[in-house]
Every structure is written in C-alpha cells, then in structure tokens.
Design a protein around this motif. Sequence first.
Motif, PDB file in Angstrom:
ATOM      1  N   ASP A   1       0.862  -1.189   0.000  1.00 47.83           N
ATOM      2  CA  ASP A   1       0.000   0.000   0.000  1.00 47.83           C
ATOM      3  C   ASP A   1       0.900   1.242   0.000  1.00 47.83           C
ATOM      4  OD1 ASP A   1      -1.656   2.106   0.543  1.00 47.83           O
ATOM      5  OD2 ASP A   1      -2.682   1.149   2.225  1.00 47.83           O
ATOM      6  N   PRO A   2       0.956   1.983  -1.105  1.00 51.90           N
ATOM      7  CA  PRO A   2       1.877   3.134  -1.175  1.00 51.90           C
ATOM      8  C   PRO A   2       1.607   4.177  -0.091  1.00 51.90           C
ATOM      9  CG  PRO A   2       0.951   2.637  -3.340  1.00 51.90           C
ATOM     10  CD  PRO A   2       0.192   1.816  -2.354  1.00 51.90           C
ATOM     11  N   ALA A   3       0.363   4.270   0.357  1.00 51.23           N
ATOM     12  CA  ALA A   3       0.040   5.281   1.380  1.00 51.23           C
ATOM     13  C   ALA A   3       0.708   4.969   2.722  1.00 51.23           C
ATOM     14  CB  ALA A   3      -1.469   5.371   1.566  1.00 51.23           C
ATOM     15  N   LEU A   4       1.083   3.701   2.939  1.00 45.69           N
ATOM     16  CA  LEU A   4       1.789   3.337   4.176  1.00 45.69           C
ATOM     17  C   LEU A   4       3.303   3.530   4.045  1.00 45.69           C
ATOM     18  CD1 LEU A   4      -0.027  -0.017   5.129  1.00 45.69           C
ATOM     19  CD2 LEU A   4      -0.243   2.191   6.293  1.00 45.69           C
ATOM     20  N   CYS A   5       3.753   3.735   2.821  1.00 44.96           N
ATOM     21  CA  CYS A   5       5.196   3.627   2.541  1.00 44.96           C
ATOM     22  C   CYS A   5       5.802   4.943   2.078  1.00 44.96           C
ATOM     23  CB  CYS A   5       5.440   2.550   1.491  1.00 44.96           C
ATOM     24  SG  CYS A   5       4.805   0.928   1.945  1.00 44.96           S
ATOM     25  N   ASN A   6       5.234   6.052   2.535  1.00 47.32           N
ATOM     26  CA  ASN A   6       5.669   7.348   2.011  1.00 47.32           C
ATOM     27  C   ASN A   6       6.296   8.244   3.072  1.00 47.32           C
ATOM     28  OD1 ASN A   6       3.470   7.896   3.507  1.00 47.32           O
ATOM     29  ND2 ASN A   6       2.257   8.876   1.873  1.00 47.32           N
ATOM     30  N   LYS A   7       6.839   7.619   4.152  1.00 45.36           N
ATOM     31  CA  LYS A   7       7.428   8.446   5.206  1.00 45.36           C
ATOM     32  C   LYS A   7       8.889   8.051   5.477  1.00 45.36           C
ATOM     33  CE  LYS A   7       3.301   7.779   7.067  1.00 45.36           C
ATOM     34  NZ  LYS A   7       2.317   7.355   8.065  1.00 45.36           N
ATOM     35  N   PRO A   8       9.777   8.265   4.492  1.00 49.08           N
ATOM     36  CA  PRO A   8      11.173   7.833   4.653  1.00 49.08           C
ATOM     37  C   PRO A   8      11.936   8.623   5.713  1.00 49.08           C
ATOM     38  CG  PRO A   8      10.927   9.135   2.647  1.00 49.08           C
ATOM     39  CD  PRO A   8       9.539   8.892   3.184  1.00 49.08           C
ATOM     40  N   ASP A   9      11.419   9.783   6.113  1.00 52.06           N
ATOM     41  CA  ASP A   9      12.146  10.598   7.079  1.00 52.06           C
ATOM     42  C   ASP A   9      11.461  10.636   8.440  1.00 52.06           C
ATOM     43  OD1 ASP A   9      14.050  11.344   5.103  1.00 52.06           O
ATOM     44  OD2 ASP A   9      12.535  12.694   4.257  1.00 52.06           O
ATOM     45  N   SER A  10      10.508   9.744   8.663  1.00 50.31           N
ATOM     46  CA  SER A  10       9.800   9.694   9.943  1.00 50.31           C
ATOM     47  C   SER A  10      10.760   9.313  11.070  1.00 50.31           C
ATOM     48  CB  SER A  10       8.684   8.645   9.841  1.00 50.31           C
ATOM     49  OG  SER A  10       8.194   8.307  11.118  1.00 50.31           O
ATOM     50  N   PRO A  11      10.497   9.799  12.277  1.00 53.21           N
ATOM     51  CA  PRO A  11      11.297   9.308  13.416  1.00 53.21           C
ATOM     52  C   PRO A  11      10.957   7.864  13.798  1.00 53.21           C
ATOM     53  CG  PRO A  11       9.598  10.858  14.155  1.00 53.21           C
ATOM     54  CD  PRO A  11       9.560  10.876  12.648  1.00 53.21           C
ATOM     55  N   LEU A  12       9.828   7.343  13.339  1.00 51.91           N
ATOM     56  CA  LEU A  12       9.437   5.974  13.706  1.00 51.91           C
ATOM     57  C   LEU A  12      10.116   4.953  12.796  1.00 51.91           C
ATOM     58  CD1 LEU A  12       5.573   6.393  14.267  1.00 51.91           C
ATOM     59  CD2 LEU A  12       7.418   6.436  15.969  1.00 51.91           C
ATOM     60  N   PRO A  13      10.786   3.957  13.373  1.00 58.77           N
ATOM     61  CA  PRO A  13      11.449   2.970  12.511  1.00 58.77           C
ATOM     62  C   PRO A  13      10.469   2.221  11.608  1.00 58.77           C
ATOM     63  CG  PRO A  13      11.577   2.320  14.842  1.00 58.77           C
ATOM     64  CD  PRO A  13      11.062   3.735  14.812  1.00 58.77           C
ATOM     65  N   LEU A  14       9.225   2.008  12.052  1.00 55.99           N
ATOM     66  CA  LEU A  14       8.250   1.329  11.195  1.00 55.99           C
ATOM     67  C   LEU A  14       7.994   2.127   9.914  1.00 55.99           C
ATOM     68  CD1 LEU A  14       6.161  -0.866  10.544  1.00 55.99           C
ATOM     69  CD2 LEU A  14       4.498   0.402  11.933  1.00 55.99           C
ATOM     70  N   ASP A  15       7.836   3.421  10.055  1.00 56.12           N
ATOM     71  CA  ASP A  15       7.601   4.248   8.862  1.00 56.12           C
ATOM     72  C   ASP A  15       8.794   4.169   7.902  1.00 56.12           C
ATOM     73  OD1 ASP A  15       5.098   5.183   9.669  1.00 56.12           O
ATOM     74  OD2 ASP A  15       5.939   6.957  10.677  1.00 56.12           O
ATOM     75  N   ARG A  16       9.986   4.257   8.459  1.00 57.49           N
ATOM     76  CA  ARG A  16      11.177   4.214   7.592  1.00 57.49           C
ATOM     77  C   ARG A  16      11.340   2.830   6.953  1.00 57.49           C
ATOM     78  NH1 ARG A  16      13.513   6.504  12.043  1.00 57.49           N
ATOM     79  NH2 ARG A  16      15.360   5.187  12.137  1.00 57.49           N
TER      80      ARG A  16
END
Lengths: 290, 290
Positions: free
Chosen positions: B206-221
């Motif tokens: 799901d691209p909407a889950l995968c668009n936070k490469p700079d998040s502080p959360l390791p899951l987002d990255r």
Amino acid sequence: VSNPVSFKAKYGPWALIAGASMGIGRAFSHSAAARGLNVVMLARGAELLEEIAAEVRAEHGVEVRALAADLADPHIGDVVAAATDDLEVGLFVYNATVAPAGRFIDVPLDVQLLSVAVNCATPVILCNLLAPAMAARGRGGIGLVSSTGGTQGSINFGTYNAGKAFEWILAETLWAELGPAGVDVATILVGPTSSPNYNAFKDTLDPALCNKPDSPLPLDRARARLMDPSTPQEVAEALYDQLGQGPVLFSRPTDGSIIADTLALPREEAVAVWRELQETSTHVPERQAR
Amino acid sequence: VSNPVSFKAKYGPWALIAGASMGIGRAFSHSAAARGLNVVMLARGAELLEEIAAEVRAEHGVEVRALAADLADPHIGDVVAAATDDLEVGLFVYNATVAPAGRFIDVPLDVQLLSVAVNCATPVILCNLLAPAMAARGRGGIGLVSSTGGTQGSINFGTYNAGKAFEWILAETLWAELGPAGVDVATILVGPTSSPNYNAFKDTLDPALCNKPDSPLPLDRARARLMDPSTPQEVAEALYDQLGQGPVLFSRPTDGSIIADTLALPREEAVAVWRELQETSTHVPERQAR
C-alpha cells in the motif's frame, strides 16, 4: 507460588521439561510440580533423571514421568511423541543446552554441531510437536531458556551464543503468532546462576571489578551481577510468574536493564561489553551441561 | 570498485561464495571477480551454476571453479575441502539461505530443519573449515549474509529469522576473536533487495503506508524502504567495501538506523514493528531461494 490454581488451569495438566535433571531444569520440574502440574522430565542420563524424578514425585505428590532421551537425536520428536501421546501437555519448557567453551577455531566441529542440534534444531522439533495442540485447545505455555549472552557476540562461546540468539528470536515470533491463539510464549534470558561450576568460576573473579552495581555502564552492572548469581529456583519462578507478560523475560530486573542498555549501543560496543565481561576472569568457565 | 589492488592483497587470491548463482550471490561472485579474485562458486543446481560461472569467467578474466553441492548436506565440509584443498581461500561469503514462509505451526518440520541446517549448521561447518587457515596466514575475510529480519521476531518467518539471528551473533563473536589475528569478519544485515519475487511482492504494498522515509518511527522508515529495494550489486559492494569496519554492516545507512532504533525499543515493541511491517502487504512473499 502466588496463584497455583490459575497456573494449573492455564498450563496443566502436564508440563514437559526438556533438560530436567540438573540445575535450572531440576528447579523447573520442582516448581511446576509445586504449582500442581504433573511433569514429564526429559534428560539424557537415566540414573540421575530417575533419582530427581523420584524426588519431585515424593515432594509434591504429582505424577512424574521420567523420559531418558538424547536431545541431540534428530528423531527426538518421535521419541517424545511416543512417550507423551496419552498426555495433555499444557506447558513446555526447553532448558537443554550444549555450551562449548573456547575460541571458535579451537572447539571441535562435532561439539559445535551438537550445540546447533540441541540449541536450534531440537527446540524447533519440540515446538512443532507441542504447539499445534496448545493452539487448538486455546491455552498453553512455552518457555525457551536462552541467555543474556545470546543478545550479542563476545569471545569464547561463539556457537553457544549464536544458538541462544536463535532461541531468543524464535520465541519472539512464537509469542507474536501464538499469543492470539491463547498460548503464552516467552524466552527467559538467564543471567549468572549458581551451580557447582559457576561457584568455582565466581572464585576467580576480581572483586575490585565487580563492585559497581549502580553504575550507569552496563559492563559495571554486569560485572557486579557475576558476584550475585540467581538461584536455579529464582530462575524457574521468574519464568512461571511472568509467563504471558511479554516475549522476553529475565530472572532479575537488573538483567533486563543491562540487556536493554547493551542493545542500545553500536554493535562493536555491545560486543566489547560482553568481551570485557568474559575478561573479568582469566578462567574460562566450563559450561558443558546438557 | 575503489581499490581493487588492496582488496585482492587482503582477501585473495581465491574467494569462496556459498549460494553463488542467484540474486545477491551472483552479485557477490561478479564483484569479487571484478576486484581481481578468482572465485569458487558453490550452489546446488549445477546447470544454472555452470551458466553463471561461465558468465563471471568471461566478464572478468579470472579463474572460476563451479562446485555444485547441497548446502544442507551434513558432509558439506568434506565436499568443500576436497574441492578447494589446492587453493588459498582468502575470502568466504556465506550467502545461502532457506526461508520458509508461513506461521510456524503451518510450516512442515522437514522444511524448518532444512532451514536450520543451511542457516545455522553449515555456516559453522564452513567457518570451521576456512577460518583456521586464514588466522594462520594473518589475513582474510569472512562475510555472513544475514537479514534485518534477524534482530527481532515477527510473524511468518519464525525459523528463518531465528537462523538469521544465529548468523548475526556468530559473526559478532568471530569478529571479536579473529580480528586480532588479521581476519576481517562481518555480517551484513540485508534489507529489501530486488529480485523477481521481491518485485512481485512490492506490487502488493500500500503506497500510502510507505511514504514516510524521514519519519522518526522505525516502522515508517522500514515501510518506505520496502518501496526502494537495494540491487544485489549494491549489497555485494556494501559488504566488500565495508569489510573490516565493524561486525555488523548494512547495504544502506537507513537500514542501520532502522535496526538501531528498533533494538533500542522494549522487545514487545520491536516485535510489533516487524509484525506491522509484514502486514504492510497482505501477501506473504515467497522466499524459498536456496
């Protein structure tokens, strides 16, 4: 024992303890029986096993079945299945281990492979045998006994520490997969624990290195912990009391804080902590218990 | 290739790549040859292996020896010894793996044990075979290919992730023990890497889950990383370029930061990150490559 009735309802009527006749395994057997479970005790040496099984039976008035078998046997699953297929095993504790000591390139290959069999293959075999019935019943408990040494490399216990890492990470997945089915899985990362071998090792430690239990450095706290080993009973009670409370358990809160602080370090520093911990003594402990 | 001469002087004249003919293993073979090393390529399927060996030989003008053998064979040490005893192996890369997918209780036991053999027993056997000569020569390199999945449990890859933890922690001890003897050891914790299977999996995200490469959360990255897999060549170059710089390497700095942040979490949260990462797709990837 805080609440033996609910422990028995959740994890009874039978416990299977693998590596049951010595040290922590003997304590796991006694403590399960004290909580009202019947116990299948599995270990290699028949004579000692029968003796400890009689002790558990006499002391707690539960049924005890002694099963002498080699936990490195690739057919151990069939052996255990045949010996327990008339029983409802609600609690499985995997405590057996082989811990070759010495530099990796100095330890004979056959001993290293024995360690892989006992620390990696056999817990997979026995979880595969026992977990499906627990999940189908919607209740049960599995404890894989690992070590604080399993969360980083060091010196002297290469294949052993790797095998303990295997059990740690396997238990985490089983916790995630089986928890929703009502089966409580955990690993206990065991720290220093008293035994005749351990007590001889303890006498070789430099007390001046081991006197900072409140230091912010995990190495200092780990060194102080060497001087104050857990009893086997303390380890067994810690697993049973905390089963269902998370994937990774400890017999002392200080072990949890040492490991958390070490896991937060860059890996070369985490390894350095454990290498220096080994170097607190010039004596390599014998940890060949199986 | 930054400095092929010194790479060859440190790790030549022969490389042995286990799991050599597909994906990252093919890249490890090509990249070692590009740096001037002769290559023993070890894999199970003879036909593909001979084809890729001819490709490496033709492209780089080095000697290439193709060795078709089963990396689950308990006698693999004897097989490799017989096929290489006239060679000076200065670089050993263990890339073979078996990655059964599915819930632990649903994966057939024989496949789980194959995974233990290939991910745990065989790296011990081959390190035992090759490391002593490297230590005696005072130079050499060993790379054990692990995975970012090996540093915590999750769902769907129980025995695989445990085996990757085994390789990770084994490599750390070998780094500590063999480094002073001049032998550089590391594990590379491989993240998402492109392959035909991976690319099909990527299409289910799901691209909407995968668009936070700079998040502080390791899951987002980690989710963003799924959309941007490494190439096999990038992984191979990362190991070779960084060998000697520490026990644990990554093919991307972001993988290192994701793992560092995950290891700093309480264990139930670390497992939750990886479970939710699995749940970014409803499709369980096929990772049966061997």
